[in-house]
Design an enzyme around this catalytic site. Structure first.
Site, PDB file in Angstrom:
ATOM      1  N   CYS A  68       0.840  -1.204   0.000  1.00 30.97           N
ATOM      2  CA  CYS A  68       0.000   0.000   0.000  1.00 30.97           C
ATOM      3  C   CYS A  68       0.871   1.249   0.000  1.00 30.97           C
ATOM      4  O   CYS A  68       1.793   1.382   0.809  1.00 30.97           O
ATOM      5  CB  CYS A  68      -0.913  -0.004   1.226  1.00 30.97           C
ATOM      6  SG  CYS A  68      -1.948   1.475   1.368  1.00 30.97           S
ATOM      7  N   CYS A  74      -0.800   6.043   7.020  1.00 34.80           N
ATOM      8  CA  CYS A  74      -2.144   5.631   7.429  1.00 34.80           C
ATOM      9  C   CYS A  74      -2.077   4.887   8.759  1.00 34.80           C
ATOM     10  O   CYS A  74      -1.166   4.095   9.004  1.00 34.80           O
ATOM     11  CB  CYS A  74      -2.756   4.734   6.352  1.00 34.80           C
ATOM     12  SG  CYS A  74      -4.361   4.051   6.782  1.00 34.80           S
ATOM     13  N   CYS A  77      -3.060  -0.275   8.861  1.00 35.76           N
ATOM     14  CA  CYS A  77      -2.196  -1.450   8.885  1.00 35.76           C
ATOM     15  C   CYS A  77      -0.858  -1.147   9.559  1.00 35.76           C
ATOM     16  O   CYS A  77      -0.326  -0.043   9.424  1.00 35.76           O
ATOM     17  CB  CYS A  77      -1.937  -1.943   7.466  1.00 35.76           C
ATOM     18  SG  CYS A  77      -3.419  -2.463   6.577  1.00 35.76           S
ATOM     19  N   CYS A 150      -7.761   1.120  -1.126  1.00 36.06           N
ATOM     20  CA  CYS A 150      -7.193   0.425   0.027  1.00 36.06           C
ATOM     21  C   CYS A 150      -7.021  -1.045  -0.338  1.00 36.06           C
ATOM     22  O   CYS A 150      -8.013  -1.746  -0.589  1.00 36.06           O
ATOM     23  CB  CYS A 150      -8.123   0.580   1.231  1.00 36.06           C
ATOM     24  SG  CYS A 150      -7.580  -0.304   2.704  1.00 36.06           S
ATOM     25  N   GLN A 217     -18.296 -10.408  11.352  1.00 34.85           N
ATOM     26  CA  GLN A 217     -16.871 -10.608  11.109  1.00 34.85           C
ATOM     27  C   GLN A 217     -16.457 -10.021   9.759  1.00 34.85           C
ATOM     28  O   GLN A 217     -17.146 -10.173   8.754  1.00 34.85           O
ATOM     29  CB  GLN A 217     -16.525 -12.091  11.165  1.00 34.85           C
ATOM     30  CG  GLN A 217     -16.698 -12.725  12.524  1.00 34.85           C
ATOM     31  CD  GLN A 217     -15.672 -12.244  13.545  1.00 34.85           C
ATOM     32  OE1 GLN A 217     -14.737 -11.523  13.210  1.00 34.85           O
ATOM     33  NE2 GLN A 217     -15.841 -12.642  14.786  1.00 34.85           N
ATOM     34  N   GLU A 264     -27.220 -10.317  23.794  1.00 39.68           N
ATOM     35  CA  GLU A 264     -26.612  -9.214  23.067  1.00 39.68           C
ATOM     36  C   GLU A 264     -27.194  -7.895  23.561  1.00 39.68           C
ATOM     37  O   GLU A 264     -28.397  -7.810  23.808  1.00 39.68           O
ATOM     38  CB  GLU A 264     -26.863  -9.385  21.560  1.00 39.68           C
ATOM     39  CG  GLU A 264     -26.505  -8.218  20.687  1.00 39.68           C
ATOM     40  CD  GLU A 264     -25.020  -7.884  20.738  1.00 39.68           C
ATOM     41  OE1 GLU A 264     -24.702  -6.683  20.876  1.00 39.68           O
ATOM     42  OE2 GLU A 264     -24.187  -8.813  20.650  1.00 39.68           O
ATOM     43  N   ASP A 310     -17.925 -14.175  22.905  1.00 40.01           N
ATOM     44  CA  ASP A 310     -17.156 -13.476  21.877  1.00 40.01           C
ATOM     45  C   ASP A 310     -17.207 -11.981  22.173  1.00 40.01           C
ATOM     46  O   ASP A 310     -17.872 -11.219  21.475  1.00 40.01           O
ATOM     47  CB  ASP A 310     -17.748 -13.795  20.496  1.00 40.01           C
ATOM     48  CG  ASP A 310     -16.967 -13.138  19.362  1.00 40.01           C
ATOM     49  OD1 ASP A 310     -15.842 -12.657  19.602  1.00 40.01           O
ATOM     50  OD2 ASP A 310     -17.498 -13.089  18.233  1.00 40.01           O
ATOM     51  N   CYS A 337     -10.572 -11.304  20.209  1.00 42.59           N
ATOM     52  CA  CYS A 337      -9.760 -10.570  19.231  1.00 42.59           C
ATOM     53  C   CYS A 337      -8.637  -9.793  19.903  1.00 42.59           C
ATOM     54  O   CYS A 337      -7.984  -8.962  19.263  1.00 42.59           O
ATOM     55  CB  CYS A 337     -10.630  -9.641  18.385  1.00 42.59           C
ATOM     56  SG  CYS A 337     -11.622  -8.469  19.329  1.00 42.59           S
TER      57      CYS A 337
END
Length: 380
Positions: A68, A74, A77, A150, A217, A264, A310, A337
């Site tokens: 990129c 940026c 990433c 991107c 996801q 939730e 999760d 995560c």
């Protein structure tokens, strides 16, 4: 500012390279293990310092030219400087480091399942809009960097980015942030005109509808493997799916449990979960809109054979794991995560008598240090 030369020993949590020089432990972003660097110190506290790369003196064999053109500026990433096998190896080390330091858990090398495509995989994005500028926040800043394309976005999302840029250039966008999501057929934007549209994803024979603003996801290429591992091998009378979103794990669990309860906090997601269950003919799943902490303290949470959770990147609410321990489910499937948050909670669960049966990671976020990890536990 002080300038030093050092060699990056390895990549540690938060995706930083770690090296040592002049009695200091120095953390450097955008580095690769084996790099010989000249760095400028940007922050120092006693024997700990942070630095930025001034010059790559000797590149690591893992170092590559980032795909990129915005990389480094940026704020998205932070792993594009490494080839993909090196990214996977770094994530395995990051998970192992977090488990050892925070969880007091020493496992053999953690398997990280590779994304089938490390570019063009991402099906969700959030763009900042400032006048005619559309893009992401600049690294370590709230300034916006203008992005034309991107490379980690799925093709449909790059189409969406072009549409948003065109609207911004014509002055028709009066908002500062746009959320976007795409499936294989179309994209949807979180604008007044588009937000009522649905996207669809097929996972293990179930069809899920979701909106651009509801959580789902981001890497559809690995969803089936993630869901299959997190739900596989469990059966019984009752399961709880905590932080269930639109029902991604709930519906597969319903095939092997008499009853599944999805919990939730988002009213939009819980309505989508109910609709997804109905559309797939799932009659043994019920959904509760509640905070997870409140629900696991209620009578409705009792007598679960399995609890799958999760949580968001910020982790479970304080006291939630302690309440889950009081419920004493036979098994727990923990999808995380954030390796540090996972390690913190696993430490509590292992102290309470649970053992890890299996643990595997999935690279849902190539080109960044983020990684999804699933730990499967049983009550010893």
């Amino acid at each position: 500012m002080t300038s030093l030369e050092l060699t990056i020993e390895r990549i540690v949590p938060q995706g930083l390279g770690i090296g040592f020089a002049d009695g200091l432990t120095i953390f450097v972003p955008l580095a690769a293990a084996g790099d010989r660097l000249r760095v400028e110190l940007t922050q120092r506290k006693k024997k700990i310092a942070f630095g930025r790369i001034v010059e790559v003196l000797e590149p690591s064999p893992d170092r590559q030219t980032p795909p990129c053109r915005y990389f480094g500026e940026c704020g998205g990433c932070d792993f594009q400087q490494m080839n993909y096998p090196a990214q996977l190896a770094a994530k395995s080390l990051i998970i192992g480091d977090a488990l050892r330091r925070l969880g007091k858990i020493d496992l053999s090398a953690v398997e990280v399942v590779a994304s089938p495509n490390p570019l063009g995989y991402r099906g969700r994005a959030r763009w900042q809009v400032r006048g005619s500028l559309v893009g992401y926040f600049r690294r370590e800043s709230h300034d916006v960097i203008d992005i034309e394309n991107c490379p980690i976005l799925a093709p449909k999302l790059n189409e969406a980015l072009s549409v948003v840029r065109e609207r911004a250039e014509h002055g028709s966008l009066r908002i500062h942030e746009v959320e976007a999501a795409a499936d294989g057929e179309k994209f949807v934007l979180s604008t007044a005109n588009d937000d009522d549209e649905f996207l669809q994803c097929d996972v293990l024979g179930a069809k899920y509808k979701f909106r651009s603003t509801s959580f789902f996801q981001a890497n559809s290429l690995l969803i089936e493997q993630l869901v299959s591992f997190a739900t596989g091998g469990f059966s019984g009378s009752k399961a709880l799916d905590l932080y269930c979103g639109v029902g991604l794990f709930t519906l597969p669990l319903a095939r092997n449990f008499d009853t599944v309860v999805g919990v939730e906090g988002s009213d939009v997601s819980i309505e989508l979960a109910r609709a997804n269950a109905a559309a797939n003919g799932v009659e043994n799943a019920e959904f509760v809109q509640s905070t997870v902490k409140a629900f696991v303290g209620s009578r409705s949470a009792r007598d679960a054979d399995l609890i799958l959770l999760d949580p968001p990147r910020s982790g479970t609410e304080k006291g939630t794991i302690e309440r889950i321990i009081e419920l004493r489910p036979k098994a727990i499937s923990y999808v995380s995560c954030d390796p540090s948050m996972l390690a913190r909670d696993l430490h509590l669960l292992l102290d309470a008598g649970y053992v890890i049966d299996d643990l595997k990671a999935f690279d849902l976020f190539p080109q960044s240090h983020h990684v999804e990890t699933v730990a499967k536990l049983r009550l010893n």
